[in-house]
Write a protein that holds these residues in place. Structure first.
Motif, PDB file in Angstrom:
ATOM      1  N   THR A 123      38.055  47.068 -30.670  1.00 22.68           N
ATOM      2  CA  THR A 123      37.281  48.279 -30.956  1.00 22.68           C
ATOM      3  C   THR A 123      37.924  49.546 -30.387  1.00 22.68           C
ATOM      4  OG1 THR A 123      35.933  48.005 -28.950  1.00 22.68           O
ATOM      5  CG2 THR A 123      35.118  46.975 -30.971  1.00 22.68           C
ATOM      6  N   VAL A 124      38.927  49.374 -29.531  1.00 21.01           N
ATOM      7  CA  VAL A 124      39.508  50.529 -28.841  1.00 21.01           C
ATOM      8  C   VAL A 124      40.091  51.586 -29.796  1.00 21.01           C
ATOM      9  CG1 VAL A 124      41.336  51.282 -27.253  1.00 21.01           C
ATOM     10  CG2 VAL A 124      39.922  49.297 -26.687  1.00 21.01           C
ATOM     11  N   PRO A 125      40.920  51.212 -30.775  1.00 21.42           N
ATOM     12  CA  PRO A 125      41.506  52.237 -31.650  1.00 21.42           C
ATOM     13  C   PRO A 125      40.472  53.103 -32.367  1.00 21.42           C
ATOM     14  CG  PRO A 125      42.691  50.176 -31.902  1.00 21.42           C
ATOM     15  CD  PRO A 125      41.482  49.871 -31.088  1.00 21.42           C
ATOM     16  N   GLU A 126      39.426  52.469 -32.904  1.00 24.34           N
ATOM     17  CA  GLU A 126      38.404  53.245 -33.624  1.00 24.34           C
ATOM     18  C   GLU A 126      37.621  54.143 -32.668  1.00 24.34           C
ATOM     19  OE1 GLU A 126      34.809  52.616 -36.890  1.00 24.34           O
ATOM     20  OE2 GLU A 126      35.864  50.882 -36.058  1.00 24.34           O
ATOM     21  N   LEU A 127      37.300  53.631 -31.486  1.00 20.53           N
ATOM     22  CA  LEU A 127      36.598  54.444 -30.498  1.00 20.53           C
ATOM     23  C   LEU A 127      37.461  55.626 -30.056  1.00 20.53           C
ATOM     24  CD1 LEU A 127      35.002  51.663 -28.239  1.00 20.53           C
ATOM     25  CD2 LEU A 127      33.832  53.122 -29.896  1.00 20.53           C
ATOM     26  N   ALA A 128      38.769  55.405 -29.936  1.00 22.88           N
ATOM     27  CA  ALA A 128      39.674  56.472 -29.495  1.00 22.88           C
ATOM     28  C   ALA A 128      39.683  57.636 -30.486  1.00 22.88           C
ATOM     29  CB  ALA A 128      41.086  55.918 -29.318  1.00 22.88           C
ATOM     30  N   LYS A 129      39.506  57.318 -31.758  1.00 25.56           N
ATOM     31  CA  LYS A 129      39.533  58.370 -32.783  1.00 25.56           C
ATOM     32  C   LYS A 129      38.345  59.319 -32.649  1.00 25.56           C
ATOM     33  CE  LYS A 129      43.367  57.391 -34.530  1.00 25.56           C
ATOM     34  NZ  LYS A 129      44.497  58.291 -34.211  1.00 25.56           N
ATOM     35  N   THR A 130      37.238  58.840 -32.055  1.00 23.02           N
ATOM     36  CA  THR A 130      36.081  59.726 -31.874  1.00 23.02           C
ATOM     37  C   THR A 130      36.385  60.816 -30.848  1.00 23.02           C
ATOM     38  OG1 THR A 130      35.104  58.326 -30.152  1.00 23.02           O
ATOM     39  CG2 THR A 130      34.496  57.845 -32.434  1.00 23.02           C
ATOM     40  N   TYR A 131      37.443  60.597 -30.043  1.00 15.59           N
ATOM     41  CA  TYR A 131      37.868  61.597 -29.059  1.00 15.59           C
ATOM     42  C   TYR A 131      39.183  62.272 -29.483  1.00 15.59           C
ATOM     43  CZ  TYR A 131      34.381  59.204 -26.270  1.00 15.59           C
ATOM     44  OH  TYR A 131      33.213  58.659 -25.830  1.00 15.59           O
ATOM     45  N   ASN A 132      39.533  62.040 -30.754  1.00  9.53           N
ATOM     46  CA  ASN A 132      40.752  62.627 -31.314  1.00  9.53           C
ATOM     47  C   ASN A 132      41.999  62.214 -30.513  1.00  9.53           C
ATOM     48  OD1 ASN A 132      42.027  64.152 -33.330  1.00  9.53           O
ATOM     49  ND2 ASN A 132      42.062  65.996 -32.054  1.00  9.53           N
ATOM     50  N   LEU A 133      41.994  60.975 -30.060  1.00 10.74           N
ATOM     51  CA  LEU A 133      43.140  60.436 -29.331  1.00 10.74           C
ATOM     52  C   LEU A 133      44.014  59.618 -30.273  1.00 10.74           C
ATOM     53  CD1 LEU A 133      41.332  59.170 -26.104  1.00 10.74           C
ATOM     54  CD2 LEU A 133      43.031  61.012 -26.197  1.00 10.74           C
ATOM     55  N   LYS A 134      45.311  59.823 -30.212  1.00  7.98           N
ATOM     56  CA  LYS A 134      46.239  59.001 -30.969  1.00  7.98           C
ATOM     57  C   LYS A 134      46.340  57.632 -30.290  1.00  7.98           C
ATOM     58  CE  LYS A 134      49.030  62.884 -32.597  1.00  7.98           C
ATOM     59  NZ  LYS A 134      50.378  63.506 -32.626  1.00  7.98           N
ATOM     60  N   VAL A 135      46.761  56.626 -31.068  1.00  8.23           N
ATOM     61  CA  VAL A 135      46.805  55.271 -30.515  1.00  8.23           C
ATOM     62  C   VAL A 135      48.094  54.552 -30.921  1.00  8.23           C
ATOM     63  CG1 VAL A 135      45.647  53.036 -30.358  1.00  8.23           C
ATOM     64  CG2 VAL A 135      44.292  55.114 -30.671  1.00  8.23           C
ATOM     65  N   ILE A 136      48.760  53.976 -29.919  1.00  4.95           N
ATOM     66  CA  ILE A 136      49.829  53.015 -30.160  1.00  4.95           C
ATOM     67  C   ILE A 136      49.279  51.670 -29.710  1.00  4.95           C
ATOM     68  CG2 ILE A 136      52.141  52.223 -29.516  1.00  4.95           C
ATOM     69  CD1 ILE A 136      52.887  55.162 -29.045  1.00  4.95           C
ATOM     70  N   VAL A 137      49.125  50.768 -30.639  1.00  2.00           N
ATOM     71  CA  VAL A 137      48.512  49.478 -30.330  1.00  2.00           C
ATOM     72  C   VAL A 137      49.562  48.494 -29.825  1.00  2.00           C
ATOM     73  CG1 VAL A 137      47.506  47.422 -31.412  1.00  2.00           C
ATOM     74  CG2 VAL A 137      46.502  49.650 -31.826  1.00  2.00           C
ATOM     75  N   GLY A 138      49.256  47.871 -28.715  1.00  2.00           N
ATOM     76  CA  GLY A 138      50.155  46.869 -28.159  1.00  2.00           C
ATOM     77  C   GLY A 138      49.834  45.474 -28.654  1.00  2.00           C
ATOM     78  N   ILE A 139      50.873  44.653 -28.767  1.00  2.00           N
ATOM     79  CA  ILE A 139      50.726  43.233 -29.076  1.00  2.00           C
ATOM     80  C   ILE A 139      51.539  42.496 -28.019  1.00  2.00           C
ATOM     81  CG2 ILE A 139      51.150  41.398 -30.763  1.00  2.00           C
ATOM     82  CD1 ILE A 139      51.072  43.619 -32.924  1.00  2.00           C
ATOM     83  N   TRP A 140      50.873  41.773 -27.156  1.00  2.00           N
ATOM     84  CA  TRP A 140      51.553  41.173 -26.017  1.00  2.00           C
ATOM     85  C   TRP A 140      52.491  40.045 -26.434  1.00  2.00           C
ATOM     86  CZ3 TRP A 140      51.710  42.878 -21.097  1.00  2.00           C
ATOM     87  CH2 TRP A 140      52.276  42.032 -20.146  1.00  2.00           C
ATOM     88  N   ASP A 141      52.013  39.194 -27.335  1.00  2.00           N
ATOM     89  CA  ASP A 141      52.772  38.000 -27.721  1.00  2.00           C
ATOM     90  C   ASP A 141      53.167  38.038 -29.199  1.00  2.00           C
ATOM     91  OD1 ASP A 141      53.892  35.529 -28.075  1.00  2.00           O
ATOM     92  OD2 ASP A 141      52.098  34.382 -27.571  1.00  2.00           O
TER      93      ASP A 141
END
Length: 226
Positions: A123-141
């Motif tokens: 849910t983090v990326p969508e929530l971040a957009k409500t604060y106009n924050l850009k997102v780089i999503v990490g994938i650990w494995d």
């Protein structure tokens, strides 16, 4: 390997099949069938040209433009939810994540970089957009298909991806990393990179060829006194 198979199909097998069908039509004087065969051949030829030349170049151009917008004039910070406890396996609530993001926004940050795409991070990326924050999503494995699927599912809310974190040749192989990067790029058309120590970036020139921008971890060399 897959690309080589496609090349063999387009270059050898399909022309041979078309030649056989064309010959049979010619013997029977079936003009309508000959036109249909010719139309089919032209369609396959155009598809081959697109997938071999135009498609990859167009996709590469899109990703290059997105990469430029991604890395310039943005204040980034890495982020893990403050409520998450890996020992107790505490799952952070959306309300706590919202509080975290608000704090980061007020502190002047413009984008967040996550470390993984496990279920509690979906849910983090969508929530971040409500604060106009850009997102780089990490994938650990890079070997975790479920984690990759989670990351792809939020592609409409992210600017790019970072897959793998200081695990090359230990947790996963170069080919496993490359395969995961190819999947992400083809499914999302977003810029993709990986995180390795800065000295690994210097030593392993293969990384420079498969990432869209550099996102090295500078911490390990600093602890070694470099």
């Amino acid at each position: 390997m897959v690309n080589e198979i496609y090349k063999i199909i387009f270059a050898i097998i399909i022309p041979l099949l078309l030649k056989v069908i064309w010959t049979k039509c010619a013997k029977r004087k079936l003009e309508k069938d000959k036109k249909a065969v010719l139309l089919s051949f032209l369609t396959i030829l155009l598809l081959a040209i697109y997938f071999e030349y135009l498609g990859p170049r167009y996709s590469s151009m899109i990703i290059k433009n997105k990469t430029s917008m991604l890395i310039h004039n943005t204040k980034w910070i890495s982020y893990d939810p403050s409520e998450f406890n890996p020992i107790k396996k505490t799952i952070p609530s959306d309300s706590s994540i919202n509080k975290d993001l608000l704090v980061l926004k007020k502190a002047g940050f413009e984008g967040i970089i996550t470390f993984n795409s496990n279920n509690y991070m979906r849910t983090v990326p969508e929530l971040a957009k409500t604060y106009n924050l850009k997102v780089i999503v990490g994938i650990w494995d890079p070997k975790n298909k479920s984690e990759i699927a989670n990351a792809i599912s939020v592609k409409n809310f992210v600017e790019g991806y970072c897959i793998g974190h200081n695990g090359l040749n230990n947790e996963y192989t170069y080919n496993e990393l490359l395969n995961a990067i190819d999947i992400l790029k083809s499914k999302t058309l977003k810029p993709v990179t990986t995180t390795e120590s800065i000295d690994t970036y210097y030593k392993d020139h293969r990384l420079k060829k498969i990432v869209d921008w550099y996102l090295p971890d500078t911490y390990p060399p600093i602890t070694k006194g470099v």
